[in-house]
Design a protein around this motif. Sequence first.
Motif, PDB file in Angstrom:
ATOM      1  N   THR A 191       0.706  -1.401  -0.135  1.00 20.45           N
ATOM      2  CA  THR A 191       0.235  -0.343  -0.400  1.00 20.45           C
ATOM      3  C   THR A 191       1.043   1.095   0.093  1.00 20.45           C
ATOM      4  OG1 THR A 191      -2.413  -1.203   1.488  1.00 20.45           O
ATOM      5  CG2 THR A 191      -1.638   1.034   1.511  1.00 20.45           C
ATOM      6  N   PRO A 192       1.184   1.964  -1.044  1.00 20.51           N
ATOM      7  CA  PRO A 192       1.861   3.799  -0.854  1.00 20.51           C
ATOM      8  C   PRO A 192       1.921   4.087   0.220  1.00 20.51           C
ATOM      9  CG  PRO A 192       0.050   3.528  -2.862  1.00 20.51           C
ATOM     10  CD  PRO A 192      -0.617   2.125  -1.939  1.00 20.51           C
ATOM     11  N   VAL A 243     -10.456   0.010  -2.944  1.00 20.13           N
ATOM     12  CA  VAL A 243      -9.520   0.601  -3.643  1.00 20.13           C
ATOM     13  C   VAL A 243      -8.831  -0.831  -3.447  1.00 20.13           C
ATOM     14  CG1 VAL A 243     -10.389   3.038  -1.912  1.00 20.13           C
ATOM     15  CG2 VAL A 243      -9.575   0.253  -1.305  1.00 20.13           C
ATOM     16  N   SER A 244      -9.198  -2.325  -3.336  1.00 24.34           N
ATOM     17  CA  SER A 244      -8.459  -2.782  -3.003  1.00 24.34           C
ATOM     18  C   SER A 244      -7.402  -3.358  -4.467  1.00 24.34           C
ATOM     19  CB  SER A 244      -9.423  -5.003  -3.261  1.00 24.34           C
ATOM     20  OG  SER A 244     -10.044  -4.873  -1.787  1.00 24.34           O
ATOM     21  N   ALA A 262      -3.591  -1.210  -4.205  1.00 20.91           N
ATOM     22  CA  ALA A 262      -3.070  -2.284  -3.131  1.00 20.91           C
ATOM     23  C   ALA A 262      -3.208  -2.723  -1.744  1.00 20.91           C
ATOM     24  CB  ALA A 262      -1.448  -2.210  -3.170  1.00 20.91           C
ATOM     25  N   MET A 263      -4.543  -1.925  -1.708  1.00 18.66           N
ATOM     26  CA  MET A 263      -4.889  -2.632  -0.317  1.00 18.66           C
ATOM     27  C   MET A 263      -6.129  -3.720   0.384  1.00 18.66           C
ATOM     28  SD  MET A 263      -5.855   1.834  -0.102  1.00 18.66           S
ATOM     29  CE  MET A 263      -6.203   1.342   1.811  1.00 18.66           C
ATOM     30  N   ALA A 313      -8.153   5.780   5.204  1.00 17.54           N
ATOM     31  CA  ALA A 313      -7.102   5.313   4.312  1.00 17.54           C
ATOM     32  C   ALA A 313      -7.778   4.948   2.845  1.00 17.54           C
ATOM     33  CB  ALA A 313      -6.723   3.878   4.280  1.00 17.54           C
ATOM     34  N   ALA A 314      -9.212   5.079   2.546  1.00 22.06           N
ATOM     35  CA  ALA A 314      -9.774   4.537   1.740  1.00 22.06           C
ATOM     36  C   ALA A 314      -9.664   6.072   0.754  1.00 22.06           C
ATOM     37  CB  ALA A 314     -10.795   4.239   1.642  1.00 22.06           C
TER      38      ALA A 314
END
Length: 414
Positions: free
Chosen positions: A54-55, A246-247, A251-252, A288-289
């Motif tokens: 995840t960034p 967002v997966s 990369a979440m 986070a999203a």
Amino acid sequence: MNAPVATWSLFRPSSRLSAIGVSEILKITDLATELKREGRDVIVLGTGEPDFDTPDHIKDAAARAMQAGATKYTALDGTLELKAAIRAKFKRDNGLDFASDEITVAAGAKQILFNAMMATLDAGDEVIIPTPYWVTYADIVLIAGGKPVLVPCEEANGFRLTADDLARSITPRTRWVMLNSPSNPSGAAYAEADYRPLLDVLTAHPHVWLMVDDIYEHIVYDDFRFTTPAAIAPGLRGRILTVNGVSKAYAMTGWRIGYAGGPRALIRAMAVVQSQSTSCPSSISQAAAIAALDGPMDIVTERCRTFEARRDLVVAALNGIDGITCRVPEGAFYTFASCAGLIGRTTPDGARIASDTAFAEYLLRSVGVAVVPGSAFGLAPYFRISYATSTAELEEACRRIAAAAGRLSPGELA
């Protein structure tokens, strides 16, 4: 004195589970894990998950939310702040205007699908699902009491549903059509010209609703122009649910945030289902999203270029193997290659490759490469490779697949 009855013998599963078994993906994964425990060198190409992390700006936003005390229950189907970010995303990327009460947020896109099916299906209602398909679609329909109607989509048509096949599949009991673009497992995507004939069919059947899974929206290649049906058929907006999350792009996968936009009556009904299952999504994941949706897209674009280079590597390698052909996918991070040319051949120990499942098992046991047979996704004889792994592993895996295929002897063709 009577012997005690074993506790497990008293368990009776619900009848709704009778048609749902352990997926072929899990079986392959379990076998790969077993071989790894035995010390075998196994390359697993079955995981539908980006290998990137995840960034940092997204993880930082989650940390700030925790420090600020955003650790309580939130609104049932998403905070107003996250819904605002989703509304902005739909407007910016898709040209769609949704009000806040036309947006829902859940613990992953899978829960969005589950909520929608539970909120709308009565026993025997039909859901049209083009194959190859992500197997969870059909299982969710079954759990909700519906009937999956699987419609094979030929490689010659890019693994896409045709208007004629759609029209033939609709009955008075049809409730939904489910489309996924770009697709898991084939990587096939629908351009506007591919969607329009399907939308014309749906226009003539006002009792049928459309659910579109856009989770791979930002992972497309070769200047493919992504579009979504609600943007090109405004007259159908009242019966389209546009699903995303967002997966994949960010990369979440472990953060478990999915979302959708659709008619408010449907969104309200889905909230009722969610209220009695998970309640609200994670407060931290929602923060986070927001950072993901509002943040820069540079890293997503950069990673997409990496996926594209991996796609080209795998497609070229597979097409260089006698007996295997592989279409070039428009998006996602999967190849869906035909092994039809290997069916009927025999292994060095005399076993016959009778199916794509047998070929996948042969690859795993003989050269330590785990792929998923196409029959697991409703279309044989194919196999899926996820190229969401390192270039070095992909190169080695393709070398092993070529070696394994090369050791097969011609046999009696089926």
